[in-house]
Design an enzyme around this catalytic site. Sequence first.
Site, short mmCIF file in Angstrom:
data_model
loop_
_atom_site.label_atom_id
_atom_site.label_comp_id
_atom_site.label_asym_id
_atom_site.label_seq_id
_atom_site.Cartn_x
_atom_site.Cartn_y
_atom_site.Cartn_z
N GLY A 115 0.84 -1.19 0.00
CA GLY A 115 0.00 0.00 0.00
C GLY A 115 0.87 1.23 0.00
N LYS A 116 0.29 2.37 -0.19
CA LYS A 116 1.05 3.62 -0.09
C LYS A 116 0.07 4.77 0.08
CE LYS A 116 5.45 4.87 -0.58
NZ LYS A 116 6.58 3.99 -0.26
N GLY A 117 0.54 5.81 0.74
CA GLY A 117 -0.31 6.98 0.92
C GLY A 117 0.42 8.23 0.47
#
Length: 459
Positions: A115-117
């Site tokens: 995931g990444k934000g």
Amino acid sequence: MISQTRDIVQRSLDALLEDEHFLPELQGKAREQAFTSLTAILSTPNHVHKSYLRVPLQNGRVDRIPAFRVQHNNALGPYKGGIRFHESVNEDEVVNLASLMTLKNALHDVPFGGGKGGIIINPRDYSDKELNLIAKKYVQYFSDVLGPDKDIPAPDMGSGEREMDWMMAEYKSIHPGYPYRGSFTGKSVVNGGSLGRREATGKGVFFTFRYMIHDFIHNHKNLLTKTDNIFAKTALTYEDKPLTIAVQGFGNVGSVAALEAHQSTHLQNKVVAVSDRNVTLRNEDGLDIPALIEFTMRNKGDLPTTEEQLREIDVKAEISDREDVLYLDVDVLILAALEDQIHGDNMEKVKAGILVEGANAPITTEADKFLSDKGVIIVPDILANAGGVIVSYFEWLQGRETQFYSEDEVFRMLYEKMQETLDTVLPQFFGDPFPLRQNCYIHSVTKLSTILYRQGKLY
Ligand code: GLU
């Protein structure tokens, strides 16, 4: 950059499709169908969450700040990856970075997905109080999709322990009575963070390079001298030779990697250049890295930019343009700044024989091919910079057990894990005609494909 990940994943799948030892029970139409599903699954994220954080600022303005959380794949475990606070953040970039996390975790056998934000801000434009509010708003807006067994963010460019502490505290307030320590990693040690997490990425970057060029070459002399693989030839030219190292970026990754290189007793090496967003500093006899780190700690992370500042800390160096670090005649260049630093327009000027990716995606597809064809060894991001997420995993485990490891233990476990991966990919790399990036991707894609097949997802 975005298509690079997708292209290499596709090439890895094509190679696996032809490999009769890979899932031999899948034949004919069923095999084709399974690979069509794999392409679909690995080339797209499961979810892209986007919000506009409403943030009242101290000057009376109310900003709506665009923010993302991308959940690429969770076949191996909860989604995991940092939150970037940077003005260049955009959806495509976050999607690509999330897919790199899926591949990175699979490569190193970390039981997390990818995931990444991202939050589109320049943190330097906001006060501490405003940043605190932005961090809390991020958690409020995405609180339904985050959690210790769902999706666990961590620091990335522009964020650090302070932001993770704030975010964990907000998560805890929103979900009273629920486990919260594992909701964020990269927290400060007093707040349940792991000893060694801050240094983990930089230490892992240097370890990867050191293990490859020192230990591995020594122990596999036979393999390397027998093959006519161009990368083996490059590697052998660096054996037992004093190495010159340049480091682009002097933040959490670059400064730690430079310090490791400076202090390393395994290799005779000299850090002859470092750079940041303002300058390149150069000294052929080696730079005083500890003094430079101390300076940055007193100056908001910036390196000295004037003769006077250098004199103050008694460091001898030539000051030049920040880009110069990329084109020096050195053996090793560690890229620990931003993405897309080496590209079609400057790739011909790069002289280093080994490039180590401390940052994510610092080399474009075109430059990657051009340099690899010349026999330059490129140690890819998913291999070299996984120290952060590996120690994040240890932090998550420690939070569950509320039992904490010593710093020595953390680094011992980190190196053990990275060495296991290196011992798997390096023999293939020096044997096959593929660049190391392709090799690592094949390894990750094999693991993910096998798991997805066993989970019954490939129909
Ligand atoms: N942001 C780091 C990375 O790109 C660390 C992620 C984590 O610890 O979850 O690998």
